[in-house]
Design a protein around this motif. Structure first.
Motif, PDB file in Angstrom:
ATOM      1  N   LEU A 261       0.660  -1.138   0.149  1.00 37.83           N
ATOM      2  CA  LEU A 261      -0.097  -0.141   0.017  1.00 37.83           C
ATOM      3  C   LEU A 261       0.896   1.134  -0.075  1.00 37.83           C
ATOM      4  O   LEU A 261       0.784   2.393  -0.792  1.00 37.83           O
ATOM      5  N   GLY A 262       1.873   1.406   0.826  1.00 37.53           N
ATOM      6  CA  GLY A 262       2.755   2.483   0.971  1.00 37.53           C
ATOM      7  C   GLY A 262       3.419   2.697  -0.345  1.00 37.53           C
ATOM      8  O   GLY A 262       3.576   3.745  -0.740  1.00 37.53           O
ATOM      9  N   LYS A 263       3.748   1.539  -0.965  1.00 38.51           N
ATOM     10  CA  LYS A 263       4.666   1.879  -2.390  1.00 38.51           C
ATOM     11  C   LYS A 263       3.470   2.381  -3.509  1.00 38.51           C
ATOM     12  O   LYS A 263       4.037   3.238  -4.366  1.00 38.51           O
ATOM     13  N   ARG A 264       2.421   2.001  -3.476  1.00 37.47           N
ATOM     14  CA  ARG A 264       1.317   2.306  -4.545  1.00 37.47           C
ATOM     15  C   ARG A 264       0.972   3.844  -4.050  1.00 37.47           C
ATOM     16  O   ARG A 264       1.012   4.674  -5.078  1.00 37.47           O
ATOM     17  N   VAL A 265       0.915   4.474  -2.793  1.00 41.31           N
ATOM     18  CA  VAL A 265       0.553   5.457  -2.476  1.00 41.31           C
ATOM     19  C   VAL A 265       1.863   6.438  -3.138  1.00 41.31           C
ATOM     20  O   VAL A 265       1.428   7.344  -3.693  1.00 41.31           O
ATOM     21  N   ARG A 266       3.009   6.163  -2.970  1.00 44.68           N
ATOM     22  CA  ARG A 266       3.927   7.014  -3.208  1.00 44.68           C
ATOM     23  C   ARG A 266       4.184   7.054  -4.830  1.00 44.68           C
ATOM     24  O   ARG A 266       4.306   7.977  -5.165  1.00 44.68           O
ATOM     25  N   ALA A 267       3.892   6.083  -5.512  1.00 44.14           N
ATOM     26  CA  ALA A 267       4.067   5.947  -6.694  1.00 44.14           C
ATOM     27  C   ALA A 267       2.817   6.875  -7.410  1.00 44.14           C
ATOM     28  O   ALA A 267       2.839   7.664  -8.405  1.00 44.14           O
ATOM     29  N   LEU A 268       1.619   6.561  -6.814  1.00 44.29           N
ATOM     30  CA  LEU A 268       0.550   7.615  -7.307  1.00 44.29           C
ATOM     31  C   LEU A 268       0.673   8.834  -7.026  1.00 44.29           C
ATOM     32  O   LEU A 268       0.488   9.873  -7.869  1.00 44.29           O
ATOM     33  N   ARG A 269       1.310   9.136  -5.763  1.00 43.58           N
ATOM     34  CA  ARG A 269       1.441  10.481  -5.496  1.00 43.58           C
ATOM     35  C   ARG A 269       2.455  11.072  -6.388  1.00 43.58           C
ATOM     36  O   ARG A 269       2.536  12.292  -6.899  1.00 43.58           O
ATOM     37  N   LEU A 270       3.604  10.649  -6.782  1.00 41.97           N
ATOM     38  CA  LEU A 270       4.766  11.100  -7.694  1.00 41.97           C
ATOM     39  C   LEU A 270       4.274  11.311  -9.274  1.00 41.97           C
ATOM     40  O   LEU A 270       4.590  12.399  -9.774  1.00 41.97           O
ATOM     41  N   ALA A 271       3.293  10.111  -9.605  1.00 40.67           N
ATOM     42  CA  ALA A 271       2.616  10.206 -10.969  1.00 40.67           C
ATOM     43  C   ALA A 271       1.730  11.455 -10.947  1.00 40.67           C
ATOM     44  O   ALA A 271       1.669  12.351 -11.929  1.00 40.67           O
ATOM     45  N   ALA A 272       1.364  11.960  -9.813  1.00 45.38           N
ATOM     46  CA  ALA A 272       0.622  13.260  -9.690  1.00 45.38           C
ATOM     47  C   ALA A 272       1.183  14.283  -9.844  1.00 45.38           C
ATOM     48  O   ALA A 272       0.442  15.702  -9.592  1.00 45.38           O
ATOM     49  N   GLY A 273       2.407  14.196  -9.378  1.00 44.69           N
ATOM     50  CA  GLY A 273       3.390  15.554  -9.318  1.00 44.69           C
ATOM     51  C   GLY A 273       3.112  16.044  -7.911  1.00 44.69           C
ATOM     52  O   GLY A 273       3.244  17.326  -7.848  1.00 44.69           O
TER      53      GLY A 273
END
Length: 68
Positions: free
Chosen positions: A7-19
């Motif tokens: 979950l943490g990795k997904r949140v980080r990936a989605l956050r970075l993808a959203a800038g």
């Protein structure tokens, strides 16, 4: 892999993808930056409410937080 770490990795990936920074995501979700940081590192067990707020702040469905 542990679900909380995933979950943490997904949140980080989605956050970075959203800038977004952790601070901006936390602001949009109505939570503290340290909470977002703990989630991304897999050291915090989020509530269902927190997952919904994060998903909304990221503009995704809550289920996307657990997708691969």
């Amino acid at each position: 892999m542990d679900i909380i770490v995933h979950l943490g990795k997904r949140v980080r990936a989605l956050r970075l993808a959203a800038g977004l920074s952790q601070e901006e995501l936390a602001f949009r979700a109505g939570m503290k930056r340290s909470y977002v940081s703990d989630l991304e590192r897999g050291t915090r067990n989020p509530t269902v409410r927190a997952l919904g707020r994060l998903a909304s702040a990221l503009g995704v469905r809550a289920s996307a937080l657990l997708d691969d």
